[in-house]
Scaffold this motif. Structure first.
Motif, PDB file in Angstrom:
ATOM      1  N   VAL A 110       0.842  -1.196   0.000  1.00 14.51           N
ATOM      2  CA  VAL A 110       0.000   0.000   0.000  1.00 14.51           C
ATOM      3  C   VAL A 110       0.878   1.247   0.000  1.00 14.51           C
ATOM      4  O   VAL A 110       0.594   2.227  -0.702  1.00 14.51           O
ATOM      5  CB  VAL A 110      -0.961  -0.010   1.207  1.00 14.51           C
ATOM      6  CG1 VAL A 110      -1.841   1.239   1.191  1.00 14.51           C
ATOM      7  CG2 VAL A 110      -1.823  -1.268   1.204  1.00 14.51           C
ATOM      8  N   VAL A 126      -1.189   5.218   5.679  1.00 13.17           N
ATOM      9  CA  VAL A 126      -1.433   3.880   5.128  1.00 13.17           C
ATOM     10  C   VAL A 126      -2.472   3.148   5.964  1.00 13.17           C
ATOM     11  O   VAL A 126      -3.449   2.600   5.435  1.00 13.17           O
ATOM     12  CB  VAL A 126      -0.122   3.083   5.050  1.00 13.17           C
ATOM     13  CG1 VAL A 126      -0.398   1.640   4.624  1.00 13.17           C
ATOM     14  CG2 VAL A 126       0.851   3.743   4.075  1.00 13.17           C
ATOM     15  N   VAL A 130      -6.346   2.098   4.767  1.00  9.09           N
ATOM     16  CA  VAL A 130      -6.797   0.705   4.772  1.00  9.09           C
ATOM     17  C   VAL A 130      -7.979   0.538   5.735  1.00  9.09           C
ATOM     18  O   VAL A 130      -8.909  -0.222   5.454  1.00  9.09           O
ATOM     19  CB  VAL A 130      -5.631  -0.228   5.144  1.00  9.09           C
ATOM     20  CG1 VAL A 130      -6.113  -1.662   5.345  1.00  9.09           C
ATOM     21  CG2 VAL A 130      -4.567  -0.186   4.054  1.00  9.09           C
ATOM     22  N   ALA A 157      -7.088  -3.881   0.216  1.00  8.99           N
ATOM     23  CA  ALA A 157      -5.788  -3.220   0.302  1.00  8.99           C
ATOM     24  C   ALA A 157      -5.358  -2.702  -1.063  1.00  8.99           C
ATOM     25  O   ALA A 157      -4.778  -1.608  -1.180  1.00  8.99           O
ATOM     26  CB  ALA A 157      -4.745  -4.190   0.856  1.00  8.99           C
ATOM     27  N   ALA A 161      -4.540   1.233  -2.213  1.00 11.25           N
ATOM     28  CA  ALA A 161      -3.380   1.722  -2.956  1.00 11.25           C
ATOM     29  C   ALA A 161      -3.808   2.489  -4.201  1.00 11.25           C
ATOM     30  O   ALA A 161      -3.207   3.506  -4.564  1.00 11.25           O
ATOM     31  CB  ALA A 161      -2.475   0.551  -3.328  1.00 11.25           C
ATOM     32  N   ALA A 164      -5.150   6.055  -3.204  1.00 14.21           N
ATOM     33  CA  ALA A 164      -4.379   6.782  -2.187  1.00 14.21           C
ATOM     34  C   ALA A 164      -4.262   8.264  -2.501  1.00 14.21           C
ATOM     35  O   ALA A 164      -4.312   9.109  -1.593  1.00 14.21           O
ATOM     36  CB  ALA A 164      -2.979   6.164  -2.053  1.00 14.21           C
TER      37      ALA A 164
END
Length: 305
Positions: A110, A126, A130, A157, A161, A164
């Motif tokens: 991630v 992170v 998540v 997950a 990513a 993000a």
């Protein structure tokens, strides 16, 4: 719709050896929209996804235009494409188990959403991201290896990513195909909620009807029908869309009716409608000229009277 999240115009993709995977495709994904692509294997769905991401294999020839948030992808430099991935366009893979390195911790994967752009994740970013995807005790779980997570957790997950940096578009190629049916709906709901705009590639028509705003049906590298997802799948107009919907098993309805014949091979020249050899409604004109799209349907019989 000048501010489209994705605009594809007259796209052609050919592979070495003569494979013509995408043929004159036009498509628009509006800001905030979930647009799904449906069609059987080999119709061009994954090729389109790779073209949008600038990840076509060496030797592939791409012409036309692909604009992600106004930035042209076709002909862009490697540096431009690398800078766009993750920032302007995110990607959710088909199989999260194979997408994660078994020797690395889940948190490492991630965090790569930042490190790929030479950035450092802000403290707690992170784990917080998540956790937003529905993973309990995210901070401690991120120290685990991929084999300690279920497929559904790994896909969440992967979604974390992909979103993000809150890209304007997320491309998801069959993101639920490796998941159990009872997990697919919740994962797709998470993906849609986390994405500003979503290009969803899926073979699951029920999930498309439930989660997509619009659907485009691909056949032989061409869009044959586009419209409101629930409406198209409840009352398809193009003969291929109707056959695709009829091929889905329904409780108490017996075995689905098979569609005779086969789709055209990528290297096969197609003068008219690609579906002509399998269509019970085909007329002489169908084999000679590709039908233009009218009212969301590309068909000389249905769309043009």
């Amino acid at each position: 719709m000048s501010g489209a999240a994705l605009r594809v115009s007259e796209l052609e993709v050919r592979y070495p050896g003569g494979g013509h995977a995408v043929r004159g495709l036009d498509l628009v994904v509006a800001p905030g929209e979930t647009f799904a692509l449906a069609g059987e294997s080999g119709c061009g769905k994954t090729t389109l996804a790779r073209a949008v991401l600038g990840l076509l294999p060496p030797g592939a020839r791409c012409s036309g235009s692909i604009r992600v948030g106004g930035v042209e992808v076709v002909g862009a430099s490697r540096r431009t494409l690398r800078s766009m991935r993750g920032i302007d366009v995110g990607y959710v893979p088909q199989d999260p188990v194979t997408a994660f390195d078994p020797l690395r911790r889940v948190g490492h994967h991630v965090a790569q959403a930042w490190r790929a752009h030479r950035r450092t994740p802000p403290p707690g970013a992170v784990a917080g991201l998540v956790a937003e995807m529905g993973i309990p005790e995210a901070a401690s779980r991120l120290r685990e290896r991929p084999h300690q997570w279920s497929g559904g957790m790994l896909q969440r997950a992967a979604i974390a990513a992909a979103v993000a940096h809150r890209p304007g578009l997320v491309v998801a190629d069959e993101p639920t195909s490796a998941l159990d049916a009872d997990l697919a709906g919740s994962v797709l709901a998470t993906l849609r909620a986390a994405s500003r705009s979503l290009l969803l590639i899926s073979h699951d028509l029920a999930l498309i009807a439930e989660h997509a705003d619009r659907v485009g049906v691909l056949y032989g590298g061409r869009l044959v029908e586009v419209g409101d997802a629930a409406e198209v799948l409840a009352a398809p107009r193009h003969p291929y869309t109707a056959a695709l919907v009829s091929s889905v098993p329904k409780p108490g309805a017996g075995l689905p009716k098979p569609l005779p014949g086969r789709p055209p091979a990528p290297a096969e020249a197609v003068a008219g409608c690609a579906f002509v050899t399998r269509c019970a409604l085909a007329k002489e004109r169908c084999a000679a000229e590709p039908p233009p799209t009218r009212d969301g349907v590309a068909c000389w019989v249905v769309g043009h009277g």
